[in-house]
Design a protein around this motif. Structure first.
Motif, PDB file in Angstrom:
ATOM      1  N   HIS A   7      -0.868   2.376   7.308  1.00 27.86           N
ATOM      2  CA  HIS A   7      -1.142   0.979   7.038  1.00 27.86           C
ATOM      3  C   HIS A   7      -1.887   0.885   5.700  1.00 27.86           C
ATOM      4  CE1 HIS A   7      -3.164  -2.919   7.400  1.00 27.86           C
ATOM      5  NE2 HIS A   7      -2.196  -3.236   8.239  1.00 27.86           N
ATOM      6  N   PRO A   8      -1.681  -0.169   4.932  1.00 28.48           N
ATOM      7  CA  PRO A   8      -2.358  -0.282   3.621  1.00 28.48           C
ATOM      8  C   PRO A   8      -3.875  -0.144   3.704  1.00 28.48           C
ATOM      9  CG  PRO A   8      -0.615  -1.911   3.783  1.00 28.48           C
ATOM     10  CD  PRO A   8      -0.699  -1.260   5.141  1.00 28.48           C
ATOM     11  N   LEU A   9      -4.496  -0.638   4.771  1.00 27.49           N
ATOM     12  CA  LEU A   9      -5.945  -0.511   4.889  1.00 27.49           C
ATOM     13  C   LEU A   9      -6.350   0.950   5.010  1.00 27.49           C
ATOM     14  CD1 LEU A   9      -8.822  -1.486   5.205  1.00 27.49           C
ATOM     15  CD2 LEU A   9      -8.346  -1.999   7.600  1.00 27.49           C
ATOM     16  N   ALA A  10      -5.656   1.719   5.844  1.00 30.70           N
ATOM     17  CA  ALA A  10      -5.982   3.129   5.984  1.00 30.70           C
ATOM     18  C   ALA A  10      -5.816   3.859   4.666  1.00 30.70           C
ATOM     19  CB  ALA A  10      -5.104   3.768   7.060  1.00 30.70           C
ATOM     20  N   GLU A  11      -4.759   3.549   3.948  1.00 31.30           N
ATOM     21  CA  GLU A  11      -4.539   4.177   2.651  1.00 31.30           C
ATOM     22  C   GLU A  11      -5.652   3.829   1.677  1.00 31.30           C
ATOM     23  OE1 GLU A  11      -0.711   2.900   1.381  1.00 31.30           O
ATOM     24  OE2 GLU A  11       0.385   4.299   2.683  1.00 31.30           O
ATOM     25  N   ALA A  12      -6.050   2.563   1.668  1.00 32.59           N
ATOM     26  CA  ALA A  12      -7.106   2.129   0.752  1.00 32.59           C
ATOM     27  C   ALA A  12      -8.439   2.796   1.093  1.00 32.59           C
ATOM     28  CB  ALA A  12      -7.232   0.608   0.800  1.00 32.59           C
ATOM     29  N   LEU A  13      -8.740   2.912   2.386  1.00 29.93           N
ATOM     30  CA  LEU A  13      -9.991   3.557   2.787  1.00 29.93           C
ATOM     31  C   LEU A  13      -9.994   5.028   2.419  1.00 29.93           C
ATOM     32  CD1 LEU A  13     -10.415   1.824   6.265  1.00 29.93           C
ATOM     33  CD2 LEU A  13     -12.009   1.624   4.344  1.00 29.93           C
ATOM     34  N   ARG A  14      -8.869   5.717   2.616  1.00 31.04           N
ATOM     35  CA  ARG A  14      -8.799   7.129   2.240  1.00 31.04           C
ATOM     36  C   ARG A  14      -8.973   7.303   0.730  1.00 31.04           C
ATOM     37  NH1 ARG A  14      -6.986   9.975   6.742  1.00 31.04           N
ATOM     38  NH2 ARG A  14      -5.613   8.804   8.158  1.00 31.04           N
ATOM     39  N   ALA A  15      -8.357   6.418  -0.030  1.00 32.65           N
ATOM     40  CA  ALA A  15      -8.452   6.519  -1.479  1.00 32.65           C
ATOM     41  C   ALA A  15      -9.887   6.292  -1.961  1.00 32.65           C
ATOM     42  CB  ALA A  15      -7.503   5.509  -2.126  1.00 32.65           C
TER      43      ALA A  15
END
Length: 486
Positions: A7-15
């Protein structure tokens, strides 16, 4: 779960926070979804573990941008479902990696610690500096100071030192908009405006996420005495506590009331010592402690107990001669919650009334629950000096656990109605969370609820912080649906 379809949120948090700070695999998120009493299992699919206040603020900002609600979690030792996500779209922000003690000044009596420090760690750090941090809970090896403050934890030393609120001199808090409000100066006096610190303490993560605290340290106790008193009835308990306070110069640290039934349930555990004073219906465990090495606590106890013994208000008393003996007496009290689990299904009430009304409250509450079920087994214990009782109920021996638990709402209403008649609280020290939200809304002052809802709306207008929890959630809107964040 397929990690390639993030999900975009998970990707953003990992980044932003790094790959190790974001958990989405069910096997890794499962411990954060496990609620202590099993009544409110977490449904979230994403856990974020920031390493400092700035990354916690970044996580909140990203969740806000993506419309995801946030549930702060410290040690996950709460008992009312306050740290358990209610929806799959809610993101758990765990503070377990914020474990630094930023500063400790023994002369100033000030310790600044991050929210993920365990309570036991803070106690040890204070002791290493010849100071004393008096907050004490049964879960102190697991619970963390952020959660202690967010729930305004009480514990065993409240009578002398107060709740967590009384030990906090300042906070650092991540707000719903991602900004960090910080006041860790440790001032004892500051009348320059509203006390914002007290607004966040006890708010259960619904107004902001506590990331650090300035805590008050005290001189360590040098004299200590523990005594077990056997009482012929409940009424002498509070006068005995007050007499001990008067005779010892306010050295009474703990005053734990236990019914014979509660003490007996504690003895269902293998490591619990036998009751050394059997045969009485009520017991009072007193601890006196003082930093004055010259204090004669034995004399103070004798002076407090003599009038009660003469009046027939004391069956027997046992003074622990050694620290090991004192620990055995305390084990009689601390074993009760786990011992009650051995007795079968239970329905629990964490209530408070004015201490002076306890003797009237208990028989009224007992009559109310036995009218519902004559076979119910009350397990009553708690902090008599401040009016906080754990008025717990265990199933009748021949009852089926699920059938007993199914009657929880009726028992809650019966007990809480008596609490309300005595002007008490149905959420004394464990918080409101999910478990008591509706009962608090039913029993609390409507204007007080309205004011709490207005404060919630001002600080968290989008209802992103721990939605559906606490008294202010009685009419709160549902959390936003941002899809599957995992």
């Amino acid at each position: 779960m397929v990690e390639t379809a993030e999900h975009p949120l998970a990707e953003a948090l990992r980044a932003r926070l790094g790959p190790d700070a974001v958990l989405s695999e069910p096997t890794r998120t499962a411990p954060y979804m496990a609620e202590q009493r099993g009544q409110f299992p977490g449904r979230g699919r994403l856990v974020v573990r920031p390493s400092d206040a700035e990354s916690a603020a970044a996580a909140v900002t990203l969740c806000r941008t993506h419309g995801a609600a946030v549930v702060a979690q410290s040690g996950n030792t709460g008992t009312v479902g306050g740290g358990s996500p209610r929806h799959e779209t809610e993101v758990v922000v765990s503070l377990e990696r914020l474990q630094r003690i930023r500063s400790l000044d023994a002369d100033d009596g000030l310790l600044v610690a991050e929210a993920g420090c365990t309570l036991a760690h803070l106690q040890e750090a204070a002791a290493d500096a010849q100071r004393f941090f008096p907050l004490s809970l049964a879960s102190e090896a697991q619970c963390r100071i952020g959660g202690n403050l967010a729930t305004n934890a009480g514990g065993l030393n409240v009578l002398r030192y107060g709740n967590a609120r009384n030990l906090a001199l300042g906070l650092e808090v991540v707000l719903a908009d991602g900004r960090i409000w910080s006041d860790l100066r440790g001032l004892r006096k500051d009348n320059s405006g509203y006390d914002l610190r007290d607004l966040f303490i006890g708010s259960e993560g619904t107004l902001g996420i506590i990331t650090a605290a300035a805590l008050r340290l005290l001189p360590p106790p040098r004299s200590r005495r523990v005594a077990l008193l056997a009482l012929p009835r409940l009424e002498p308990a509070l006068p005995l506590v007050r007499a001990a306070q008067s005779e010892s110069g306010e050295a009474v640290v703990g005053a734990e009331l236990m019914s014979a039934e509660a003490l007996g349930m504690g003895q269902l555990l293998d490591d619990t010592p036998e009751n050394p004073l059997p045969g009485s219906p009520w017991y009072l465990l007193l601890e006196l402690a003082t930093a004055d090495p010259r204090a004669d606590l034995d004399e103070a106890l004798a002076a407090a107990l003599e009038p009660a013994e003469t009046a027939g208000d004391l069956d027997d008393a046992l003074l622990a001669p050694t620290e090991a003996a004192a620990a055995r007496l305390w084990r009689l009290r601390t074993a009760i919650p786990d011992g009650q689990k051995r007795a079968g299904a239970s329905i629990k009430h964490d209530i408070s009334v004015r201490p002076g009304t306890l003797a009237a409250f208990v028989p009224e509450a007992l009559a109310a629950v036995t009218e519902l079920d004559p076979g119910v087994r009350p397990c009553i214990f708690g902090h008599v000096g401040d009016g906080n009782l754990h008025f717990n109920l265990s199933q009748p021996p021949d009852a089926k656990p699920e059938a007993f638990r199914a009657r929880a709402e009726a028992f809650h209403r019966a007990v809480h109605d008596v609490v309300c008649r005595h002007g008490g609280s149905v959420a004394a020290e464990h918080g409101v969370g999910q478990a008591k939200r509706d009962e608090v809304a039913r029993c609390a002052d409507p204007l007080g609820l309205e004011l709490m809802q207005r404060i919630k709306g001002a600080l968290d207008p989008d209802n992103l912080l721990n939605p559906g929890k606490g008294a202010a959630a009685a009419q709160a809107p549902a959390p936003p649906d941002c899809g599957d964040p995992s």
